[in-house]
Design an enzyme around this catalytic site. Structure first.
Site, mmCIF file in Angstrom:
data_model
loop_
_atom_site.group_PDB
_atom_site.id
_atom_site.type_symbol
_atom_site.label_atom_id
_atom_site.label_comp_id
_atom_site.label_asym_id
_atom_site.label_seq_id
_atom_site.Cartn_x
_atom_site.Cartn_y
_atom_site.Cartn_z
ATOM 1 N N HIS A 75 17.993 -46.603 -48.510
ATOM 2 C CA HIS A 75 19.429 -46.851 -48.694
ATOM 3 C C HIS A 75 19.756 -48.320 -48.431
ATOM 4 C CE1 HIS A 75 21.033 -42.473 -48.191
ATOM 5 N NE2 HIS A 75 19.973 -42.537 -48.954
ATOM 6 N N TYR A 204 30.281 -42.303 -43.095
ATOM 7 C CA TYR A 204 30.837 -42.061 -41.755
ATOM 8 C C TYR A 204 32.348 -42.058 -41.917
ATOM 9 C CZ TYR A 204 26.312 -43.166 -39.572
ATOM 10 O OH TYR A 204 24.998 -43.158 -39.181
ATOM 11 N N PRO A 296 24.512 -39.578 -31.377
ATOM 12 C CA PRO A 296 23.845 -39.752 -32.675
ATOM 13 C C PRO A 296 24.567 -40.664 -33.673
ATOM 14 C CG PRO A 296 24.871 -37.584 -32.526
ATOM 15 C CD PRO A 296 25.014 -38.212 -31.177
ATOM 16 N N LYS A 300 20.211 -43.867 -33.710
ATOM 17 C CA LYS A 300 19.216 -44.684 -33.000
ATOM 18 C C LYS A 300 18.200 -43.895 -32.190
ATOM 19 C CE LYS A 300 20.368 -48.546 -34.518
ATOM 20 N NZ LYS A 300 19.726 -48.543 -35.830
ATOM 21 N N TYR A 386 22.369 -51.631 -37.423
ATOM 22 C CA TYR A 386 22.119 -50.339 -38.064
ATOM 23 C C TYR A 386 20.731 -50.314 -38.717
ATOM 24 C CZ TYR A 386 23.327 -45.959 -40.326
ATOM 25 O OH TYR A 386 23.352 -44.639 -40.706
#
Ligand code: PHB
Length: 392
Positions: A75, A204, A296, A300, A386
């Site tokens: 991604h 998200y 979560p 990580k 990220y």
């Protein structure tokens, strides 16, 4: 009672314990993996699914990334959705070309078990470790109970990779162990569904009704989460209610519905942040969830565990093969620096995306989200953390 001797006894056959076993095998250090559950159980256990850029490269370098490269979904961005609008964070543009790979934790576990069994490395499933003894002496002992009775393992070092409720962390005396903990006033209800992902990238979402996350495992399997009260039970969430709520929280004008399908797995997970210090007690070294938990939201947990193992494997090999104790002496401090960065990022993502009962907090959340979508600098920090916080 059966007795065995080895150099490193590894407690736990999750991604951390199995990767450590693999790295030690490659370096010629004898090891035994002890796992409470069956092989089938650990291979089916649904957990994390996002692997950082550097971790993917590292797994490939050490010969454990072949199927991951082939089947993992790469991604280049993620979506942040709030105020009924979606914003793309162009991860790879912002983070020097880095990406993330979506690959279920249990797939990595299957790959590592297959590698281990092919080498004939000793692996004891269905062995519950009941005690760790003489950890401050020269020859620690691991006692386990298996289907054929008791097992006693004498070793040089014990690696505690048995999660947050395991025997390893419990074996560190309270006078040595410092625990830093925060619990959050919400949990995640997660489902795995036989449904083609509605979108190509993770979403998200911060919605007034609560958090939602759209993720996936393959072109035919979706993984979705809803932020819920920590006291929620699965009985209160029949399939229809789950899909209705996901649609409410994730919908935008251009994509009003998520693809639905049979739900194959569901669970509710509490959200916590925990750091245990130090990550060493005598000849016991703890890694992964045994030493720290992250909520979560930043994806990580597994990456952090694999990051610990890279440090630990090098340190154990230097100690055992060359008698050089410097890396092992520094193990806890080396890991904790990175662990706290991951704690900070996971806490930031969690606090930004879960609406609160407190209006002031909601105002701060909005300001943070707007900053990420309006400022290239803020988005760059998010993207770098990220994609590659562990920087392996
Ligand atoms: C998942 O796919 O399971 C997943 C993705 C992103 C997260 C957490 C879990 O932040």
């Amino acid at each position: 009672m059966e007795e065995v001797r080895t150099q490193v006894a590894i407690v736990g056959a999750g991604p951390a314990g199995l990767l450590l076993g693999h790295l030690l095998e490659r370096a010629g250090v004898a090891n035994v993996v002890l796992e409470h559950r069956s092989r089938e159980y650990v291979e089916q256990r649904v957990r994390a699914g996002v692997i950082e850029y550097g971790v993917v490269n590292f797994l490939e370098e050490v010969g454990a990334g072949e199927r991951l490269r082939r089947e993992g979904l790469t991604h280049h961005g993620v979506e942040l959705r709030f105020d009924h609008t979606t914003h793309r964070v162009a991860l790879s543009d912002l983070a020097d070309g880095k990406t993330i790979t979506v690959y279920g934790q249990q797939e990595l576990v299957k790959d590592l078990i297959a590698l281990r069994l092919a080498l004939g490395a000793p692996t004891r499933f269905e062995h519950e470790v009941v005690a760790l003894e003489d950890l401050t002496g020269t020859t620690p002992v691991v006692r386990a109970k298996g289907p054929e009775g008791e097992l006693r393992v004498e070793c040089e070092f014990v690696a505690g990779c048995d999660g947050s409720f395991g025997v390893a962390t419990r074996s560190i005396p309270g006078s040595t162990l410092r625990r830093h903990e925060r619990t959050y006033p919400f949990a995640w209800l997660g489902i795995l569904a036989e449904a083609a992902p509605t979108t190509e990238e993770l979403i998200y979402a911060r919605h007034e009704r609560g958090f939602a996350l759209y993720s996936m495992r393959s072109p035919t399997v979706s993984r979705l989460y809803l932020g819920v009260e920590p006291s929620e039970t699965l009985e209160a969430w029949p399939d229809d209610r789950i899909w209705e709520e996901l649609n409410l929280r994730l919908a935008t004008e251009s994509s009003p519905n998520v693809n639905e399908g049979p739900i194959m797995e569901r669970s509710i997970t509490a959200m916590r942040s925990v750091v245990c210090e130090p990550m060493r007690y005598g000849r016991l070294l703890v890694a992964g969830d045994a030493a720290h938990i992250v909520p979560p939201t930043g994806a990580k947990g597994m990456n952090l565990a694999l990051g610990d193992i890279r440090v630990l494997a090098r340190a154990l090999v230097a100690q055992i093969r060359e008698g050089d104790n410097r890396l092992l002496e520094a193990y806890s401090a080396t890991c904790l620096e990175r662990v706290w960065r991951a704690e900070e990022f996971s806490n930031y993502m969690t606090q930004m995306l879960h609406p609160s009962n407190d209006d002031f907090e909601n105002g701060v959340q909005h300001a943070r989200l707007r900053q990420v979508v309006a400022s290239r600098e803020a988005a760059t920090v998010l993207a770098r953390n990220y994609c590659d916080l562990n920087g392996l």
